[in-house]
Design an enzyme around this catalytic site. Structure first.
Site, short mmCIF file in Angstrom:
data_model
loop_
_atom_site.label_atom_id
_atom_site.label_comp_id
_atom_site.label_asym_id
_atom_site.label_seq_id
_atom_site.Cartn_x
_atom_site.Cartn_y
_atom_site.Cartn_z
N ASP A 92 -100.92 27.09 64.44
CA ASP A 92 -102.03 28.05 64.57
C ASP A 92 -103.13 27.45 65.45
O ASP A 92 -103.68 28.12 66.32
CB ASP A 92 -102.61 28.42 63.19
CG ASP A 92 -101.71 29.37 62.39
OD1 ASP A 92 -100.70 29.86 62.95
OD2 ASP A 92 -102.02 29.61 61.21
N HIS A 138 -99.02 30.59 60.57
CA HIS A 138 -99.44 30.05 59.26
C HIS A 138 -99.07 28.58 59.08
O HIS A 138 -99.25 28.04 57.99
CB HIS A 138 -98.94 30.89 58.08
CG HIS A 138 -99.43 32.31 58.10
ND1 HIS A 138 -100.78 32.62 58.14
CD2 HIS A 138 -98.76 33.50 58.13
CE1 HIS A 138 -100.91 33.94 58.18
NE2 HIS A 138 -99.71 34.49 58.18
N ASP A 184 -107.76 24.75 61.92
CA ASP A 184 -107.16 25.85 61.14
C ASP A 184 -106.53 25.29 59.86
O ASP A 184 -105.44 24.72 59.90
CB ASP A 184 -106.09 26.58 61.98
CG ASP A 184 -105.56 27.79 61.25
OD1 ASP A 184 -106.24 28.82 61.24
OD2 ASP A 184 -104.47 27.69 60.65
N ASP A 201 -112.32 29.38 57.06
CA ASP A 201 -112.12 27.92 56.99
C ASP A 201 -113.42 27.19 56.64
O ASP A 201 -113.44 26.34 55.75
CB ASP A 201 -111.59 27.40 58.35
CG ASP A 201 -110.28 28.05 58.72
OD1 ASP A 201 -109.21 27.45 58.51
OD2 ASP A 201 -110.32 29.19 59.23
N GLU A 229 -104.69 25.22 56.20
CA GLU A 229 -103.80 25.96 55.31
C GLU A 229 -104.17 25.53 53.90
O GLU A 229 -104.65 24.40 53.69
CB GLU A 229 -102.33 25.69 55.60
CG GLU A 229 -101.90 26.04 57.02
CD GLU A 229 -102.17 27.48 57.44
OE1 GLU A 229 -102.10 28.37 56.58
OE2 GLU A 229 -102.45 27.71 58.63
P1 AMP Z 1 -103.87 31.28 58.10
O1 AMP Z 1 -104.78 30.33 58.82
O2 AMP Z 1 -103.97 32.69 58.56
O3 AMP Z 1 -102.49 30.73 58.26
O4 AMP Z 1 -104.24 31.29 56.60
C1 AMP Z 1 -104.89 30.27 55.91
C2 AMP Z 1 -104.56 30.33 54.45
O5 AMP Z 1 -104.87 31.64 53.92
C3 AMP Z 1 -103.09 30.15 54.12
O6 AMP Z 1 -102.72 28.76 54.04
C4 AMP Z 1 -103.03 30.79 52.74
O7 AMP Z 1 -103.59 29.97 51.74
C5 AMP Z 1 -103.94 32.00 52.92
N1 AMP Z 1 -103.15 33.18 53.38
C6 AMP Z 1 -102.97 33.60 54.65
N2 AMP Z 1 -102.19 34.69 54.69
C7 AMP Z 1 -101.86 34.97 53.41
C8 AMP Z 1 -101.08 35.99 52.77
N3 AMP Z 1 -100.46 36.93 53.46
N4 AMP Z 1 -100.97 35.95 51.42
C9 AMP Z 1 -101.58 34.99 50.67
N5 AMP Z 1 -102.35 34.02 51.22
C10 AMP Z 1 -102.48 33.99 52.56
MG MG Z 2 -103.25 29.03 59.75
MG MG Z 3 -106.49 30.30 59.76
#
Ligand code: AMP
Ligand code: MG
Ligand code: MG
Length: 209
Positions: free
Chosen positions: A181, A176, A17, A119, A19
């Site tokens: 995650d 996040h 996962d 991803d 970021e």
């Molecule tokens: P996640 O795996 O859902 O934590 O998201 C992966 C990446 O997507 C994060 O590190 C951000 O770069 C982007 N991302 C996720 N949620 C948001 C959000 N609400 N607003 C802006 N970017 C986001």
């Molecule tokens: Mg994440």
């Molecule tokens: Mg993710």
């Protein structure tokens, strides 16, 4: 009539996962968007135990300063990415980690597991293109856990917190955070793998020319 061939069982699920650098949702993402956390949990497909972890923060080079929004969302601070390896360096050390731990042995079959396709369909190929690196072959297919969840439960997967809620698993750590995650995705995976043991990749990368 011959029976359809069954895909051979996986030895490991590699839960991943990323970021990445970001701006608040109403603003466009930074271009290029860059990976800042690279966590992978190796889950033994038979025992469903996490046996090994690869985890590093990654230093963004096009936009080296994280936005306050990005830190607030992911919990990743500027000092956690400063001085860290860049993505090409991380891809090299990840490859060595795979080699050292025997994941590249011909007898071992692994599959990345992600929550959604972003991803490995968008983020990693985008960065590889930017660095003019080929996408390593092993990143070109993966299991989107949302598809597996939907198929096995009959419920549309809205996201990681929703799948955890469905199985009554408390969300561990911070949503996040890449490593947290990944741990939470691994827990969902464990439940799904108990419903069906021979889980397989769902998606293959189609590279644009
Ligand atoms: P996640 O795996 O859902 O934590 O998201 C992966 C990446 O997507 C994060 O590190 C951000 O770069 C982007 N991302 C996720 N949620 C948001 C959000 N609400 N607003 C802006 N970017 C986001
Ligand atoms: Mg994440
Ligand atoms: Mg993710």
């Amino acid at each position: 009539m011959a029976a359809a061939a069954t895909a051979s069982a996986l030895s490991y699920y590699l839960v991943l996962d990323f970021e990445a650098t970001c701006n608040a949702s109403h603003l466009p993402s930074p271009r290029p968007q860059e990976i800042i956390e690279f966590p992978v949990l190796a889950v033994n497909a038979k025992t469903l135990e996490t046996e090994k972890i690869f985890h590093t923060y990654v230093r963004p080079t096009s936009h080296p300063l994280l936005t306050p929004f990005c830190t607030q969302l992911t919990g990743i601070t500027q000092s956690q990415v400063d001085g860290q390896p860049t993505l090409p360096e991380v891809l090299r050390s990840f490859h060595s980690w795979l080699e050292t731990n025997g994941f590249l042995e011909p007898s071992v079959r692994f599959c990345f597991v992600t929550c959604g396709d972003w991803d490995l369909k968008t983020m990693l190929p985008g960065q590889c293109k930017y660095f003019d690196w080929p996408v390593p072959e092993y990143f070109r297919s993966w299991m989107n856990i949302k598809f597996v969840f939907q198929r096995l439960t009959g419920v549309k997967a809205k996201g990681m917190p929703h799948m955890l809620e469905y199985f009554k698993i408390p969300l561990e750590g911070r949503h996040h955070s890449g490593i947290d995650d990944s741990r939470n995705i691994a827990k969902i995976l464990t439940r799904l793998a108990r419903i069906e043991s021979n889980l397989q990749p769902t998606t293959t990368l189609k590279l644009s020319k």
